[in-house]
Motif scaffolding. Structure first.
Motif, mmCIF file in Angstrom:
data_model
loop_
_atom_site.group_PDB
_atom_site.id
_atom_site.type_symbol
_atom_site.label_atom_id
_atom_site.label_comp_id
_atom_site.label_asym_id
_atom_site.label_seq_id
_atom_site.Cartn_x
_atom_site.Cartn_y
_atom_site.Cartn_z
ATOM 1 N N GLU A 113 0.858 -1.187 0.000
ATOM 2 C CA GLU A 113 0.000 0.000 0.000
ATOM 3 C C GLU A 113 0.891 1.232 0.000
ATOM 4 O O GLU A 113 1.998 1.216 0.554
ATOM 5 C CB GLU A 113 -0.885 0.021 1.255
ATOM 6 C CG GLU A 113 -2.013 -0.995 1.252
ATOM 7 C CD GLU A 113 -3.257 -0.506 0.522
ATOM 8 O OE1 GLU A 113 -3.156 0.489 -0.230
ATOM 9 O OE2 GLU A 113 -4.314 -1.101 0.716
ATOM 10 N N ARG A 114 0.410 2.322 -0.586
ATOM 11 C CA ARG A 114 1.169 3.564 -0.547
ATOM 12 C C ARG A 114 1.281 4.059 0.896
ATOM 13 O O ARG A 114 0.315 3.993 1.661
ATOM 14 C CB ARG A 114 0.505 4.626 -1.416
ATOM 15 C CG ARG A 114 0.616 4.327 -2.903
ATOM 16 C CD ARG A 114 0.026 5.459 -3.727
ATOM 17 N NE ARG A 114 0.128 5.160 -5.140
ATOM 18 C CZ ARG A 114 1.185 5.442 -5.898
ATOM 19 N NH1 ARG A 114 2.237 6.038 -5.347
ATOM 20 N NH2 ARG A 114 1.204 5.141 -7.182
ATOM 21 N N LEU A 115 2.464 4.543 1.214
ATOM 22 C CA LEU A 115 2.763 4.956 2.589
ATOM 23 C C LEU A 115 1.781 5.999 3.106
ATOM 24 O O LEU A 115 1.279 5.895 4.233
ATOM 25 C CB LEU A 115 4.201 5.493 2.649
ATOM 26 C CG LEU A 115 4.702 6.009 3.995
ATOM 27 C CD1 LEU A 115 4.591 4.929 5.066
ATOM 28 C CD2 LEU A 115 6.149 6.478 3.862
ATOM 29 N N GLN A 116 1.489 7.021 2.291
ATOM 30 C CA GLN A 116 0.581 8.086 2.752
ATOM 31 C C GLN A 116 -0.826 7.566 3.010
ATOM 32 O O GLN A 116 -1.537 8.047 3.897
ATOM 33 C CB GLN A 116 0.540 9.260 1.747
ATOM 34 C CG GLN A 116 0.110 8.898 0.347
ATOM 35 C CD GLN A 116 1.297 8.632 -0.567
ATOM 36 O OE1 GLN A 116 2.292 8.042 -0.147
ATOM 37 N NE2 GLN A 116 1.202 9.088 -1.810
ATOM 38 N N ILE A 150 -0.778 5.767 6.422
ATOM 39 C CA ILE A 150 -0.770 6.746 7.515
ATOM 40 C C ILE A 150 -2.167 7.336 7.707
ATOM 41 O O ILE A 150 -2.658 7.457 8.838
ATOM 42 C CB ILE A 150 0.255 7.864 7.220
ATOM 43 C CG1 ILE A 150 1.678 7.291 7.240
ATOM 44 C CG2 ILE A 150 0.128 8.993 8.258
ATOM 45 C CD1 ILE A 150 2.744 8.267 6.773
ATOM 46 N N ALA A 151 -2.811 7.690 6.598
ATOM 47 C CA ALA A 151 -4.158 8.273 6.684
ATOM 48 C C ALA A 151 -5.161 7.282 7.274
ATOM 49 O O ALA A 151 -6.017 7.652 8.083
ATOM 50 C CB ALA A 151 -4.612 8.726 5.301
ATOM 51 N N GLN A 152 -5.037 6.014 6.891
ATOM 52 C CA GLN A 152 -5.967 4.992 7.381
ATOM 53 C C GLN A 152 -5.794 4.729 8.870
ATOM 54 O O GLN A 152 -6.707 4.237 9.529
ATOM 55 C CB GLN A 152 -5.791 3.688 6.594
ATOM 56 C CG GLN A 152 -6.351 3.750 5.189
ATOM 57 C CD GLN A 152 -6.114 2.466 4.408
ATOM 58 O OE1 GLN A 152 -5.359 1.590 4.844
ATOM 59 N NE2 GLN A 152 -6.731 2.354 3.253
ATOM 60 N N SER A 153 -4.627 5.090 9.406
ATOM 61 C CA SER A 153 -4.401 4.884 10.844
ATOM 62 C C SER A 153 -5.213 5.867 11.680
ATOM 63 O O SER A 153 -5.401 5.678 12.870
ATOM 64 C CB SER A 153 -2.921 5.050 11.168
ATOM 65 O OG SER A 153 -2.547 6.425 11.111
ATOM 66 N N ARG A 184 -4.703 12.180 4.274
ATOM 67 C CA ARG A 184 -3.706 11.718 3.318
ATOM 68 C C ARG A 184 -2.839 12.885 2.822
ATOM 69 O O ARG A 184 -1.631 12.732 2.652
ATOM 70 C CB ARG A 184 -4.371 11.024 2.124
ATOM 71 C CG ARG A 184 -3.337 10.334 1.232
ATOM 72 C CD ARG A 184 -3.920 9.725 -0.010
ATOM 73 N NE ARG A 184 -4.855 8.660 0.276
ATOM 74 C CZ ARG A 184 -5.130 7.681 -0.593
ATOM 75 N NH1 ARG A 184 -4.538 7.649 -1.760
ATOM 76 N NH2 ARG A 184 -6.012 6.766 -0.304
ATOM 77 N N ARG A 185 -3.455 14.046 2.594
ATOM 78 C CA ARG A 185 -2.701 15.206 2.107
ATOM 79 C C ARG A 185 -1.654 15.635 3.126
ATOM 80 O O ARG A 185 -0.504 15.934 2.781
ATOM 81 C CB ARG A 185 -3.656 16.360 1.806
ATOM 82 C CG ARG A 185 -2.963 17.582 1.216
ATOM 83 C CD ARG A 185 -3.964 18.582 0.698
ATOM 84 N NE ARG A 185 -4.709 18.062 -0.436
ATOM 85 C CZ ARG A 185 -5.649 18.741 -1.088
ATOM 86 N NH1 ARG A 185 -5.956 19.970 -0.696
ATOM 87 N NH2 ARG A 185 -6.278 18.214 -2.114
#
Length: 247
Positions: A6-9, A12-15, A20-21
């Motif tokens: 998965e893309r790193l950003q 992080i956003a899903q956490s 995401r931005r």
């Protein structure tokens, strides 16, 4: 292994710690580490096993959850709506995880919708290349001929896209009301797929319900209700997607 990345950003956003931005900004600023190494490239992909730190704080991974929801008509398949309309996550007030719907079921349609916080699982069951079957029951205006219905298998063109059904079955017809009840099985799920397809054939959809998603049915659920998937069901859905790729 590639389909577990998965893309790193996004991770992080899903956490739940930021958007995401904002996650992208933190990555570019060098405030994110993966396995103790600073990462500044936005295209970086990570696996569930990777250790991620944001501003020196380890990223706590939510426990993965999976729900089957009987979506009512008049509800948006999203986590928020700019117009203030009801969204599917409004039905999950006590769920603490940041869940989101897998794919979409349009506003005027009802039926089986999956929600999760597991991006890898979502991609597996949603992406056309994995070909997880979805079964719809559509009430349409008119009584289609077998010849017209066979066109669904070959594909119907609409707005530059080819819309197909894998199988079809006529459940019933009502000559007096000039309506038909059709069962349609799809492997793809393009925007308003069934409605656009039937419209092109001249049989507009009056009512649409998704009855089945892979191995999952709505048995035991009423409109607006949901249930957790069992670990066995989650594995069966994963295996189904993997099997389709192998075939």
């Amino acid at each position: 292994m590639s389909n577990t990345n998965e893309r790193l950003q996004k991770v992080i956003a899903q956490s739940g710690i930021t958007s995401r931005r904002k996650a992208e900004i933190l990555i570019v600023e060098g405030k994110v580490k993966v396995n103790n190494k600073v990462v500044t490239e936005l295209g970086t992909k990570v696996t569930p096993e990777d250790k991620i730190e944001v501003d020196g704080v380890p990223l706590e991974k939510e426990q993965s959850v999976y729900y089957l929801f009987y979506k009512p008509r008049g509800v948006i398949s999203s986590v928020k709506d700019e117009k203030g309309r009801k969204v599917v996550t409004d039905f999950f007030p006590e769920v603490e995880e940041r869940i989101y719907p897998i794919g979409r079921l349009d506003y005027d349609s009802s039926g089986a919708l999956l929600l999760t916080n597991d991006g890898v699982f979502a991609n597996l069951v949603m992406h056309p290349k994995y070909g997880v079957e979805k079964v719809y029951v559509a009430k349409v205006k008119g009584i289609p001929s077998k010849e017209d219905l066979r066109k669904l298998i070959k594909g119907v063109k609409d707005k530059g896209e080819v819309l197909k059904a894998l199988r079809f079955r006529v459940l019933s017809t009502d000559k007096k009301k000039n309506t038909s009840l059709l069962e349609l099985t799809l492997r793809e799920g393009k925007n308003r797929h069934v409605r656009r397809m039937m419209e092109q054939l001249g049989y507009p959809v009056i009512k649409l319900k998704r009855e089945k998603y892979g191995i999952l049915t709505l048995d035991g659920l009423r409109v607006g209700e949901f249930r957790k998937l069992t670990p066995k069901e989650v594995n069966q859905m994963r295996n189904l997607a993997s099997k389709n790729v192998e075939e």
